[in-house]
Structures are given as C-alpha cells and as structure tokens.
Design a protein around this motif. Sequence first.
Motif, short mmCIF file in Angstrom:
data_model
loop_
_atom_site.label_atom_id
_atom_site.label_comp_id
_atom_site.label_asym_id
_atom_site.label_seq_id
_atom_site.Cartn_x
_atom_site.Cartn_y
_atom_site.Cartn_z
N GLY A 272 0.82 -1.19 0.00
CA GLY A 272 0.00 0.00 0.00
C GLY A 272 0.86 1.25 0.00
N PRO A 273 0.22 2.42 -0.05
CA PRO A 273 0.96 3.69 -0.13
C PRO A 273 1.60 4.11 1.18
N LEU B 53 22.76 6.08 -0.17
CA LEU B 53 21.53 6.84 0.03
C LEU B 53 21.12 7.68 -1.17
N TYR C 23 15.35 -8.52 -4.72
CA TYR C 23 14.37 -7.66 -5.35
C TYR C 23 14.88 -6.22 -5.49
N TYR D 91 12.69 -2.66 -5.50
CA TYR D 91 11.41 -1.98 -5.39
C TYR D 91 11.63 -0.50 -5.71
N GLN E 126 9.85 3.36 -5.17
CA GLN E 126 8.83 4.15 -4.50
C GLN E 126 8.85 5.56 -5.07
N ALA F 278 3.51 7.47 -3.34
CA ALA F 278 3.02 6.15 -3.77
C ALA F 278 3.61 5.05 -2.90
N GLY F 279 3.05 3.86 -3.04
CA GLY F 279 3.55 2.72 -2.30
C GLY F 279 4.77 2.12 -2.98
N LEU F 280 5.21 1.01 -2.44
CA LEU F 280 6.34 0.30 -3.02
C LEU F 280 5.88 -0.54 -4.20
N LEU G 213 7.06 -3.37 -6.93
CA LEU G 213 8.10 -4.32 -7.31
C LEU G 213 8.53 -4.05 -8.74
N ILE H 141 12.76 6.59 -5.07
CA ILE H 141 13.65 5.87 -4.14
C ILE H 141 13.63 4.40 -4.55
N PHE I 161 14.64 0.60 -3.53
CA PHE I 161 14.99 -0.25 -2.40
C PHE I 161 15.46 -1.61 -2.89
N ILE J 243 10.28 -9.71 4.00
CA ILE J 243 11.29 -9.22 3.05
C ILE J 243 12.21 -8.30 3.83
N PHE K 235 14.70 -5.27 3.70
CA PHE K 235 14.96 -4.13 2.82
C PHE K 235 16.22 -3.38 3.22
N GLY K 236 16.79 -2.70 2.24
CA GLY K 236 17.83 -1.73 2.51
C GLY K 236 17.18 -0.38 2.83
N SER K 237 18.02 0.64 3.00
CA SER K 237 17.53 1.96 3.37
C SER K 237 17.00 2.77 2.19
N GLY K 238 17.23 2.28 0.99
CA GLY K 238 16.74 2.98 -0.19
C GLY K 238 17.77 3.94 -0.75
#
Lengths: 115, 111
Positions: A107-108, B8, B33, B35, B37, B41-43, B45, B86, B88, B99, B101-104
Amino acid sequence: EAGVTQFPSHSVIEKGQTVTLRCDPISGHDNLYWYRRVMGKEIKFLLHFVKESKQDESGMPNNRFLAERTGGTYSTLKVQPAELEDSGVYFCASSQGTSLNYEQYFGPGTRLTVT
Amino acid sequence: GEDVEQSLFLSVREGDSSVINCTYTDSSSTYLYWYKQEPGAGLQLLTYIFSNMDMKQDQRLTVLLNKKDKHLSLRIADTQTGDSAIYFCAESGSSASKIIFGSGTRLSIRP
C-alpha cells in the motif's frame, strides 16, 4: 482490481496519545504484512498475518504496538501510547500465498508523526 | 543477522545510465528484489532475480547478481525524469514471511 489501501495517509499526534492505522488488503489475499520505515532508514518487517492468525510477529518493537485482523479481512495497527521514535511510514502489504513465489503488494503507507 | 546495505543518493544526467548498488549478508536468500517508490506512492516491485541467476534483463533494466560477493546492482539505461524515485534493494531472507529491505537509494535526474 483495487490495490492495498491504507488509512489515514498521514497522522500527526502528540506523544502519549493513541493512534490506529488501518490496512485493507487486496480482496482474496489471506496474507497481510506490516512494515515500518523510520527516519529514512531501512524498511523493517513488523508482522505477518495468515487470515486472522499471527504467523510471525518477530518484528514488533514492543508491547505498545498491537495488531489485529479480526475476521481475516482488514487489519489495524494500534500504537498506545505513542512515543517520538514511533514516527515513520507504516506500510501494509498483502499476498495470495505464503511461499516466496507470491508477490507482496504494498500500500501507499501511513506517515505517522509523533510530536 | 540479515542486513542489506545501499548508498543513500545517486544523481545522474538525463539519458545516462544509472547504476544502483547493494550488498546483503544472508547467503540463504532465495530471491533478491528491487522496489521503486515514487513520491506519495507505495512500493512497487520493479524486478527480481532468483539467487541461482547472474543476470536478468527487462527492457531498460538490468539486474546483476554476484552471489560470491553478495552484491546486487540495478542498471537503468537511458534514465528519464520519470525514473526519479527511491529504489529499495531487498532480499527474501530465510523466512517466507518477511522481506529484508535496505535503506533505499534516492535517484535524482538532472537535465
């Protein structure tokens, strides 16, 4: 098909108050996940529901956080009482299955600011 | 423990290639993966690679995996302003539940 929705999109509360975040997964997805991104750092897993049961809650930071998924549909994440370090973006995701073959749809997010 | 590291920020000129790098620690990762963003908006894939592959190409995206060095990279060819986001890096970890994740990496495009 509607995606994962979260409410609210942004919440600003004072330290010590209570906030409840809501997540509606994609219809038919039994698996629901909560993640959190704090202060521009990595996105961290909080917990995983399969239907209404908590499959994995190893990422929940402490007992001020309570996640529920009554009825196995939408989920809520309550923070009580909120602390400054709880500020961040809370993401919800859902998937059809549990195995690695199933994509988690995100989701967002809800941006929580604790002042 | 399971950890994913990435830089970063990355700034590239429009039309150039962008390369975002990532390292991870969990040698048992099954999937890795990327991702994306976008603001508000959301993440999403973007792409993924199975751990027994070295490379995966999908239109402008190329993913390279060096399993020995636990290094993953994402190359975006002909970077456009719409690629600003961003990115990820993430891995499936040892559990099917979560999952990691890294910091993006915030990718910005300059004209």
